[in-house]
Scaffold this motif. Structure first.
Motif, PDB file in Angstrom:
ATOM      1  N   PRO A   7       0.846  -1.200   0.000  1.00  0.00           N
ATOM      2  CA  PRO A   7       0.000   0.000   0.000  1.00  0.00           C
ATOM      3  C   PRO A   7       0.883   1.252   0.000  1.00  0.00           C
ATOM      4  O   PRO A   7       1.982   1.250   0.547  1.00  0.00           O
ATOM      5  CB  PRO A   7      -0.772  -0.115   1.318  1.00  0.00           C
ATOM      6  N   ARG A   8       0.412   2.295  -0.604  1.00  0.00           N
ATOM      7  CA  ARG A   8       1.209   3.514  -0.784  1.00  0.00           C
ATOM      8  C   ARG A   8       1.715   4.077   0.543  1.00  0.00           C
ATOM      9  O   ARG A   8       2.857   4.508   0.644  1.00  0.00           O
ATOM     10  CB  ARG A   8       0.392   4.562  -1.509  1.00  0.00           C
ATOM     11  N   GLN A   9       0.878   4.081   1.583  1.00  0.00           N
ATOM     12  CA  GLN A   9       1.302   4.619   2.875  1.00  0.00           C
ATOM     13  C   GLN A   9       2.476   3.825   3.444  1.00  0.00           C
ATOM     14  O   GLN A   9       3.399   4.396   4.008  1.00  0.00           O
ATOM     15  CB  GLN A   9       0.156   4.591   3.871  1.00  0.00           C
ATOM     16  N   VAL A  10       2.429   2.516   3.294  1.00  0.00           N
ATOM     17  CA  VAL A  10       3.495   1.662   3.831  1.00  0.00           C
ATOM     18  C   VAL A  10       4.788   1.902   3.067  1.00  0.00           C
ATOM     19  O   VAL A  10       5.860   2.080   3.663  1.00  0.00           O
ATOM     20  CB  VAL A  10       3.093   0.175   3.782  1.00  0.00           C
ATOM     21  N   SER A  11       4.723   1.924   1.741  1.00  0.00           N
ATOM     22  CA  SER A  11       5.944   2.118   0.962  1.00  0.00           C
ATOM     23  C   SER A  11       6.535   3.504   1.208  1.00  0.00           C
ATOM     24  O   SER A  11       7.756   3.652   1.294  1.00  0.00           O
ATOM     25  CB  SER A  11       5.699   1.886  -0.522  1.00  0.00           C
ATOM     26  N   ASN A  12       5.689   4.521   1.370  1.00  0.00           N
ATOM     27  CA  ASN A  12       6.197   5.858   1.674  1.00  0.00           C
ATOM     28  C   ASN A  12       6.871   5.900   3.034  1.00  0.00           C
ATOM     29  O   ASN A  12       7.898   6.544   3.211  1.00  0.00           O
ATOM     30  CB  ASN A  12       5.079   6.891   1.618  1.00  0.00           C
ATOM     31  N   GLN A  13       6.292   5.207   4.002  1.00  0.00           N
ATOM     32  CA  GLN A  13       6.887   5.202   5.329  1.00  0.00           C
ATOM     33  C   GLN A  13       8.230   4.462   5.329  1.00  0.00           C
ATOM     34  O   GLN A  13       9.173   4.886   5.975  1.00  0.00           O
ATOM     35  CB  GLN A  13       5.938   4.574   6.348  1.00  0.00           C
ATOM     36  N   VAL A  14       8.328   3.386   4.579  1.00  0.00           N
ATOM     37  CA  VAL A  14       9.600   2.668   4.459  1.00  0.00           C
ATOM     38  C   VAL A  14      10.650   3.582   3.832  1.00  0.00           C
ATOM     39  O   VAL A  14      11.800   3.627   4.292  1.00  0.00           O
ATOM     40  CB  VAL A  14       9.426   1.372   3.640  1.00  0.00           C
ATOM     41  N   LEU A  15      10.270   4.341   2.818  1.00  0.00           N
ATOM     42  CA  LEU A  15      11.211   5.262   2.185  1.00  0.00           C
ATOM     43  C   LEU A  15      11.632   6.371   3.146  1.00  0.00           C
ATOM     44  O   LEU A  15      12.795   6.789   3.153  1.00  0.00           O
ATOM     45  CB  LEU A  15      10.607   5.853   0.915  1.00  0.00           C
ATOM     46  N   VAL A  56       5.693  -0.393  10.646  1.00  0.00           N
ATOM     47  CA  VAL A  56       5.040   0.659   9.882  1.00  0.00           C
ATOM     48  C   VAL A  56       3.569   0.689  10.256  1.00  0.00           C
ATOM     49  O   VAL A  56       3.004  -0.306  10.697  1.00  0.00           O
ATOM     50  CB  VAL A  56       5.198   0.455   8.350  1.00  0.00           C
ATOM     51  N   SER A  57       2.958   1.857  10.098  1.00  0.00           N
ATOM     52  CA  SER A  57       1.551   1.973  10.428  1.00  0.00           C
ATOM     53  C   SER A  57       0.754   2.302   9.175  1.00  0.00           C
ATOM     54  O   SER A  57       1.236   2.981   8.282  1.00  0.00           O
ATOM     55  CB  SER A  57       1.312   3.043  11.487  1.00  0.00           C
ATOM     56  N   LEU A  58      -0.454   1.817   9.139  1.00  0.00           N
ATOM     57  CA  LEU A  58      -1.357   2.082   8.031  1.00  0.00           C
ATOM     58  C   LEU A  58      -2.717   2.407   8.638  1.00  0.00           C
ATOM     59  O   LEU A  58      -3.386   1.529   9.180  1.00  0.00           O
ATOM     60  CB  LEU A  58      -1.452   0.865   7.105  1.00  0.00           C
ATOM     61  N   LYS A  59      -3.061   3.685   8.635  1.00  0.00           N
ATOM     62  CA  LYS A  59      -4.329   4.143   9.198  1.00  0.00           C
ATOM     63  C   LYS A  59      -4.554   3.595  10.611  1.00  0.00           C
ATOM     64  O   LYS A  59      -5.511   2.876  10.881  1.00  0.00           O
ATOM     65  CB  LYS A  59      -5.489   3.781   8.285  1.00  0.00           C
ATOM     66  N   ASN A  60      -3.622   3.893  11.486  1.00  0.00           N
ATOM     67  CA  ASN A  60      -3.681   3.540  12.912  1.00  0.00           C
ATOM     68  C   ASN A  60      -3.589   2.042  13.174  1.00  0.00           C
ATOM     69  O   ASN A  60      -3.975   1.567  14.226  1.00  0.00           O
ATOM     70  CB  ASN A  60      -4.943   4.106  13.565  1.00  0.00           C
ATOM     71  N   ARG A  61      -3.078   1.289  12.246  1.00  0.00           N
ATOM     72  CA  ARG A  61      -2.817  -0.143  12.461  1.00  0.00           C
ATOM     73  C   ARG A  61      -1.342  -0.361  12.280  1.00  0.00           C
ATOM     74  O   ARG A  61      -0.744   0.132  11.336  1.00  0.00           O
ATOM     75  CB  ARG A  61      -3.594  -1.003  11.469  1.00  0.00           C
TER      76      ARG A  61
END
Length: 65
Positions: A7-15, A56-61
């Motif tokens: 998911p985009r949020q996860v990949s952005n957070q990893v970057l 990593v978090s994705l919408k509070n998870r």
């Protein structure tokens, strides 16, 4: 694995984490060049090719270990 498989949020957070780690490494390397006596050894990057221990978090998870 491509970052498009996540998911985009996860990949952005990893970057973001990767960017923060490299910034830290280069700051440590610069400090080492100025005064090596403050360090036990030369700074090494923390990248090992995987993010198995990265949370990593994705919408509070939270995902990860």
């Amino acid at each position: 694995m491509s970052n498009t498989a996540l998911p985009r949020q996860v990949s952005n957070q990893v970057l973001r984490v990767l960017h923060r780690n490299w910034k830290s490494f280069f700051a440590a390397q610069k400090a080492y060049n100025l005064e090596p006596s403050k360090f036990v050894s030369r700074p090494q990057p923390k990248y090992n090719g995987t993010y198995a221990n990265t949370k990593v978090s994705l919408k509070n998870r939270w995902f990860g270990n």
